[in-house]
Design a protein around this motif. Structure first.
Motif, PDB file in Angstrom:
ATOM      1  N   GLY A 159       0.797  -1.218   0.000  1.00 56.51           N
ATOM      2  CA  GLY A 159       0.000   0.000   0.000  1.00 56.51           C
ATOM      3  C   GLY A 159       0.827   1.265   0.000  1.00 56.51           C
ATOM      4  O   GLY A 159       0.579   2.193  -0.770  1.00 56.51           O
ATOM      5  N   ASP A 160       1.850   1.322   0.864  1.00 60.66           N
ATOM      6  CA  ASP A 160       2.642   2.536   1.021  1.00 60.66           C
ATOM      7  C   ASP A 160       3.529   2.806  -0.189  1.00 60.66           C
ATOM      8  O   ASP A 160       3.745   3.959  -0.573  1.00 60.66           O
ATOM      9  N   ILE A 161       4.091   1.750  -0.771  1.00 58.57           N
ATOM     10  CA  ILE A 161       5.053   1.911  -1.857  1.00 58.57           C
ATOM     11  C   ILE A 161       4.411   1.715  -3.221  1.00 58.57           C
ATOM     12  O   ILE A 161       4.598   2.511  -4.139  1.00 58.57           O
ATOM     13  N   PHE A 162       3.636   0.643  -3.367  1.00 56.56           N
ATOM     14  CA  PHE A 162       3.095   0.294  -4.680  1.00 56.56           C
ATOM     15  C   PHE A 162       1.691   0.834  -4.924  1.00 56.56           C
ATOM     16  O   PHE A 162       1.142   0.655  -6.011  1.00 56.56           O
ATOM     17  N   LEU A 217      -1.223   7.117   4.977  1.00 58.21           N
ATOM     18  CA  LEU A 217       0.121   7.632   5.213  1.00 58.21           C
ATOM     19  C   LEU A 217       0.258   9.041   4.653  1.00 58.21           C
ATOM     20  O   LEU A 217       0.742   9.964   5.326  1.00 58.21           O
ATOM     21  N   SER A 218      -0.179   9.242   3.422  1.00 57.03           N
ATOM     22  CA  SER A 218      -0.084  10.552   2.791  1.00 57.03           C
ATOM     23  C   SER A 218      -0.953  11.577   3.518  1.00 57.03           C
ATOM     24  O   SER A 218      -0.521  12.710   3.773  1.00 57.03           O
TER      25      SER A 218
END
Length: 218
Positions: free
Chosen positions: A70-73, A84-85
């Motif tokens: 989720g955070d990276i891809f 996170l954003s």
């Protein structure tokens, strides 16, 4: 400008967490102070992103479990990247706050490969809890002790916690972090993650009142 004096270490506490590095980190949201920690009891490397003067009471805080997919891809299977954003943006808008990013929490603590196996089972119709249990793993294996120790080290006495998860609130309270306010962190549901979010509400008690709205199309 970030004042490094606002992240003085509390050396009076006994802790398994060691502060290793402090460096300015420029991001698309703003300039943070990245504070790196080693959890000596587990060997995990952890990071806190600090914005402004967070010492004392009421710092806007997000304790975020790592989620590579989720955070990276940008996986649409969960809401982790969006949260996170949104959390980093909210902290900058507030003018002070901290985001604790916890490694070792992938898949609610079961690890990346096991999470991918659980996602396979979910594609076959299981919910996220059923999938973990079918693999012989806990529904949620996370430990938030290290997050509390990092906050103590940063001089944070109480937080306004950005979370929809009442268990996370209880865990921080158990480790001596006062919660002055629970701040919802709601992201628009999508067709791909609606069932996942509903499961979090029904099986874990997450506070997600917005799920009754029509999800955004893919």
């Amino acid at each position: 400008m970030i004042d490094t004096d606002h992240v003085r270490s509390d050396s009076t506490r006994t802790t398994d967490v060691e502060r290793v590095a402090t460096v300015r980190l420029s991001t698309e949201h703003g300039e943070f102070l990245a504070v790196g920690y080693l959890d000596r009891s587990r060997g995990d490397e952890q990071i806190a992103l600090v914005y402004g003067d967070i010492e004392g009471d009421g710092a806007l805080t997000r304790v975020h479990s790592e989620c590579l997919t989720g955070d990276i891809f940008g996986s649409r299977h969960c809401e982790c990247g969006d949260q996170l954003s949104a959390a980093l943006g909210a902290i900058v808008s507030e003018g002070r706050g901290v985001l604790i990013y916890l490694q070792g929490h992938e898949g609610r603590g079961i690890g990346l490969l096991a999470k991918l196996q659980a996602m396979q089972l979910q594609a076959e119709g299981m919910d996220t809890v059923e999938a973990n249990l079918a693999l012989g793993l806990p529904a949620d294996a996370r430990d938030f002790r290290v997050a509390a120790e990092m906050l103590h080290d940063l001089g944070v006495r109480s937080v306004r916690l950005m979370s929809n998860n009442p268990r996370k609130i209880e865990a921080l309270l158990q480790h001596g972090i006062e919660i002055s306010e629970q701040v919802p962190l709601l992201t628009a549901p999508r067709e791909e993650n609606l069932f996942y979010l509903q499961t979090k509400r029904e099986r874990f008690g997450h506070l997600l009142p917005h799920l009754d709205r029509t999800p955004e199309p893919s």
